[in-house]
Design an enzyme around this catalytic site. Structure first.
Site, short mmCIF file in Angstrom:
data_model
loop_
_atom_site.label_atom_id
_atom_site.label_comp_id
_atom_site.label_asym_id
_atom_site.label_seq_id
_atom_site.Cartn_x
_atom_site.Cartn_y
_atom_site.Cartn_z
N ASP A 93 80.23 21.60 -18.03
CA ASP A 93 79.71 20.62 -18.98
C ASP A 93 80.36 19.28 -18.68
O ASP A 93 81.47 19.00 -19.11
CB ASP A 93 79.99 21.06 -20.41
CG ASP A 93 79.23 20.24 -21.44
OD1 ASP A 93 78.46 19.35 -21.04
OD2 ASP A 93 79.41 20.50 -22.64
N ALA A 94 79.68 18.46 -17.88
CA ALA A 94 80.22 17.17 -17.45
C ALA A 94 79.33 15.99 -17.84
O ALA A 94 79.80 14.86 -17.89
CB ALA A 94 80.41 17.17 -15.93
N LYS A 95 78.05 16.26 -18.08
CA LYS A 95 77.08 15.22 -18.50
C LYS A 95 77.13 14.01 -17.57
O LYS A 95 77.12 12.86 -18.02
CB LYS A 95 77.30 14.83 -19.95
CG LYS A 95 77.17 15.99 -20.93
CD LYS A 95 77.36 15.54 -22.37
CE LYS A 95 77.22 16.71 -23.32
NZ LYS A 95 78.34 17.68 -23.22
N ARG A 96 77.18 14.28 -16.27
CA ARG A 96 77.26 13.20 -15.30
C ARG A 96 75.96 12.39 -15.28
O ARG A 96 74.88 12.94 -15.51
CB ARG A 96 77.53 13.74 -13.91
CG ARG A 96 78.85 14.49 -13.75
CD ARG A 96 80.03 13.63 -14.09
NE ARG A 96 81.28 14.23 -13.63
CZ ARG A 96 82.47 13.94 -14.14
NH1 ARG A 96 82.57 13.05 -15.13
NH2 ARG A 96 83.56 14.51 -13.66
#
Length: 270
Positions: A93-96
């Site tokens: 879960d990094a939401k890059r």
């Protein structure tokens, strides 16, 4: 193994749509772990080992590791999951969200350094910002669509040519971006009507659904809105409610208890 193959296998073999979120906050760890240099790894490892047979995937949130210079512990944790629980996919879960060569480096970070099986991505810079992740066809690319936070409506509900922006994102991903069959969408449990709309627009595409447990999303409403015809199609995430169910040396056993209750509550609606 292809992320989607692993996910579908976990749905069926584990009889579970539960995604266990790994958001380690050392201030909330049991006292006996707090002085250990590898406390984040040890805490998460014990949670993983206690809940792996109940989960369809694990979702470590990179910020909880990076903020404490614990990226090495994140690498070790994902390695541990792959070694001990090889049929359980890991969603980083990094939401890059960036373009060009920067996005390429973020994709290398997620899939080659951390060896995650999937990553969450922000699509609001457009297709070229997502292409570097899609270049790994066996990896999952899970794009933000209708997020669980109240402020998500500031942008996601804007009208764009007769449809809401989150609807446009859902349609673009389903119709244009999912050529390799490796895309999913993030849709918050706090908005079951929008879950139903996204399901209508995307067919059987997997949905990552945060917002139950500590955020108050309703399991029954989520399942009614988002499950596919075969009772699958969802990764329903719970983080804090599971991680911090116990405060003592039995924290992993307490986490398992709550994970089991949550999985069974989800299955009751399948």
């Amino acid at each position: 193994m292809h992320f989607m193959t692993a996910l579908k296998g976990a749905w069926q073999q584990r009889n579970s749509l539960l995604c266990v979120g790994l958001d380690p906050d050392p201030a909330r760890f049991p006292v006996h772990l707090q002085d250990r240099p590898d406390a984040i790894f040890e805490f998460c490892k014990q949670i993983v080992d206690a809940t792996a047979d109940l989960a369809c995937c694990f979702k470590p949130q990179i910020a909880y590791f990076a903020a404490r210079r614990a990226e090495d512990q994140l690498e070790a944790l994902i390695d541990h999951i792959h070694e001990r629980h090889p049929d359980t996919p890991v969603v980083l879960d990094a939401k890059r969200g960036d373009i060009g060569s920067t996005a390429e480096q973020y994709a290398v970070e997620a899939f080659e350094r951390f060896r995650a099986d999937a990553i969450t991505v922000n699509p609001y810079m457009g297709r070229d910002s997502v292409d570097p992740y899609l270049a790994y066809p066996d990896k999952g690319v899970i794009l933000l669509c209708r997020t669980s936070n109240p402020g998500g409506s500031d942008l996601q509900f804007l009208d764009v040519g007769g449809e809401k922006l989150y609807e446009r994102v859902a349609r673009l991903v389903a119709e244009d971006w999912n050529a390799s069959g490796n895309c999913g969408l993030v849709v918050g449990a706090t908005f079951p009507a929008e879950i139903a709309r996204v399901r209508e627009l995307t067919g059987d595409m997997p949905l990552l659904v945060p917002g139950i447990g500590a955020q108050g999303g309703d399991i029954a409403a989520t399942m009614q809105a988002g499950r596919t015809a075969d009772g699958c199609g969802l990764m329903i995430n719970s983080s804090r409610a599971i991680l911090y169910a116990g405060k003592g040396e039995d924290f992993a056993a307490e986490a398992r208890r709550v994970a089991l209750e949550t999985r069974d509550a989800i299955n009751a609606q399948r």
